[in-house]
Enzyme design. Structure first.
Site, PDB file in Angstrom:
ATOM      1  N   LEU A 204       0.750  -1.140   0.022  1.00 15.34           N
ATOM      2  CA  LEU A 204       0.099  -0.099   0.079  1.00 15.34           C
ATOM      3  C   LEU A 204       0.858   1.268  -0.130  1.00 15.34           C
ATOM      4  CD1 LEU A 204      -2.468  -0.890   2.524  1.00 15.34           C
ATOM      5  CD2 LEU A 204      -2.792  -1.176   0.142  1.00 15.34           C
ATOM      6  N   GLU A 205       0.875   2.064  -1.179  1.00 13.76           N
ATOM      7  CA  GLU A 205       1.552   3.062  -1.041  1.00 13.76           C
ATOM      8  C   GLU A 205       0.610   4.292  -0.863  1.00 13.76           C
ATOM      9  OE1 GLU A 205       4.636   3.585  -1.265  1.00 13.76           O
ATOM     10  OE2 GLU A 205       5.229   1.286  -1.692  1.00 13.76           O
ATOM     11  N   LEU A 206       0.242   4.768   0.256  1.00 12.74           N
ATOM     12  CA  LEU A 206      -0.565   5.876   0.739  1.00 12.74           C
ATOM     13  C   LEU A 206      -0.036   7.435   0.867  1.00 12.74           C
ATOM     14  CD1 LEU A 206      -2.265   3.481   3.215  1.00 12.74           C
ATOM     15  CD2 LEU A 206      -2.547   3.566   0.718  1.00 12.74           C
TER      16      LEU A 206
END
Length: 473
Positions: A215-217
């Protein structure tokens, strides 16, 4: 229509699964060929890619797309091609004394079919960079780009179809409902780039299939000016970092912390630096528009709330132009001393609005950063090595650039990823290859092994050998 797209997605997914079963460990030559075709896609269609993104944004400089997207992706692909042989190599691992003369090996093995969900803010880079890592690792790739950049998404689907067979890499077009179906597929790995709120939903959907996720948030990435910093250089860097893509960057400085009593002077310097970058806004092709009316309104509401809350709000509009009527351009805004309950202090801004806060001591700055969720990026400006070391060690962030903005993102020899609320997992360079691989441990037993002496029936031989193992272990 939705049902048709969902059925089509299932067919494409199954085709990639069957293709992977027939070729579970692509050779170095096959993987390099795929990467070279991906590189050719970026090189042959640069003008089309820039034009599509410019159209979707209703105004984004082709220079910005070439630098922040195409250049970054090409560098990553070339780096992967150069180093792929070494990444793929089965590695020797030390073997503990009790198990000699057996030997350990570690084999990076492809996972299978990788799903990638990319966002609208850097639609090319954030789709193709993770695809580079997934293809290098020997996987098949299904890619779902954002519905907020429809012209680019359609173009990407066509270009991928021209350069790859559908069972190698394929683009899935659709709205949020298609996206929900996409993340519910039983991928062997799923990478999502986007907001923290949607990231939570993606993680829940993937959990039903025990699909591992990267997850690249985002989050509220601070920039901190130490009292020892070169103020003019720091201001110029933050002005550029904040206004690249009109602040629609996941690692843009979200707020600025400055020493007590300096916010007014620094705001004046920032306004001047921003005006030098963009002396006009409305018809300036260098200055990016906000991607949609909804996001434009969201930012306008944040600014209005800050004004109503008594914050010192300065609009940086050098030519005093009327904006946001026939376009989605938004003037940069500096907000001094905002209250902590304001939306722009609680939510990721994702636009050309920069709150400026004052702090007393290094302890105060560290405490403020740590009071919030872990940011995706942190920027520190200064010459005082002791203060720098304290901030580096006592705060947690996905990545850090010292005395500049965003440069840690483009380092192919470093991992890029978030922590806590700003994400999990990492990619870029070898870290991307490893993210999309299973590092399979292998133990090769020697014919000289004495392990058979530890098997039943137990007796004196077992006890003697067991005592020896305890001594050497």
């Amino acid at each position: 229509m939705l049902q048709t797209r969902q059925n089509s997605l299932g067919v494409r997914f199954e085709a990639q699964c069957r293709a992977f079963e027939k070729e579970p460990f692509p050779s170095l030559e096959v993987r390099k060929d795929r990467l070279k075709r991906l590189l050719a896609l970026t090189e042959k269609h640069e003008a089309e890619i820039c034009a599509a993104i410019d159209s979707d944004f209703s105004g984004r400089a082709q220079q910005e797309t070439r630098l922040a997207e195409l250049f970054v992706v090409r560098a990553g692909i070339r780096h992967a091609i150069r180093h792929l042989r070494g990444w793929m190599r089965e590695r020797r691992v030390a073997t503990s004394l009790p198990f000699l003369p057996g030997r350990n090996r570690l084999l990076p093995q492809p996972l299978g079919v990788v799903g990638i969900v990319s966002p609208w803010n850097y639609p090319f880079q954030l789709a193709v960079a993770p695809a580079t890592a997934a293809l290098a690792a020997g996987n098949r790739v299904l890619l779902k780009p954002s519905e907020l950049t429809p012209k680019f998404s359609d173009l990407l689907a066509r270009l991928v179809e021209e350069h790859f067979s559908p069972d190698e890499m394929c683009v899935v077009i659709g709205d949020a409902e298609v996206g929900k179906t996409f993340v519910s597929m039983p991928f062997d790995h799923l990478l999502f780039t986007g907001s923290t709120a949607v990231g939570r939903q993606v993680a829940l959907a993937a959990a039903a299939n025990l699909t591992p996720v990267t997850l690249e948030l985002g989050g509220k990435s601070p920039a901190i000016f130490d009292a020892s910093c070169d103020l003019d250089a720091a201001v110029a860097s933050v002005a550029y970092g904040k206004l690249l893509n009109a602040g629609q960057t996941c690692i843009a400085p979200d707020y600025l912390m400055v020493p007590q009593g300096q916010s007014a002077a620094i705001a004046t310097k920032l306004a001047a630096a921003m005006a030098r970058l963009y002396p006009r806004l409305r018809d300036n092709p260098d200055y990016t528009a906000i991607v949609s009316e909804r996001h434009h309104q969201r930012l306008s509401d944040m600014i209005a709330e800050a004004r109503e809350g008594g914050a010192d709000v300065t609009e940086v509009n050098p030519a005093n132009e009327k904006l946001g009527v026939t376009d989605r351009k938004m003037a940069p805004v500096l907000v001094r001393n905002p209250g902590e309950t304001l939306r722009l202090m609680r939510e990721e801004i994702f636009g050309p609005v920069l709150p400026i806060l004052e702090y007393g001591t290094v302890d105060d700055a560290i405490e403020h950063v740590n009071r919030g969720e872990c940011p995706l990026a942190l920027y520190w400006f200064g010459k005082d090595s002791a203060n720098r070391q304290r901030v580096m060690r006592e705060t947690v962030a996905g990545g850090v650039t010292v005395n500049d903005c965003m440069m840690h993102l483009v380092q192919e020899r470093q991992p890029f990823g978030g922590v806590g609320e700003s994400g999990m997992g990492a990619y870029h360079g070898e870290w991307g290859f490893r993210t999309f691989s299973k590092e399979k441990p292998i133990f090769v037993q020697s014919r000289l092994s004495a392990g058979g002496l530890l098997r039943p029936p137990y007796g004196r031989t077992f006890e003697r050998l067991f005592r020896l193992l305890n001594l050497i272990g």
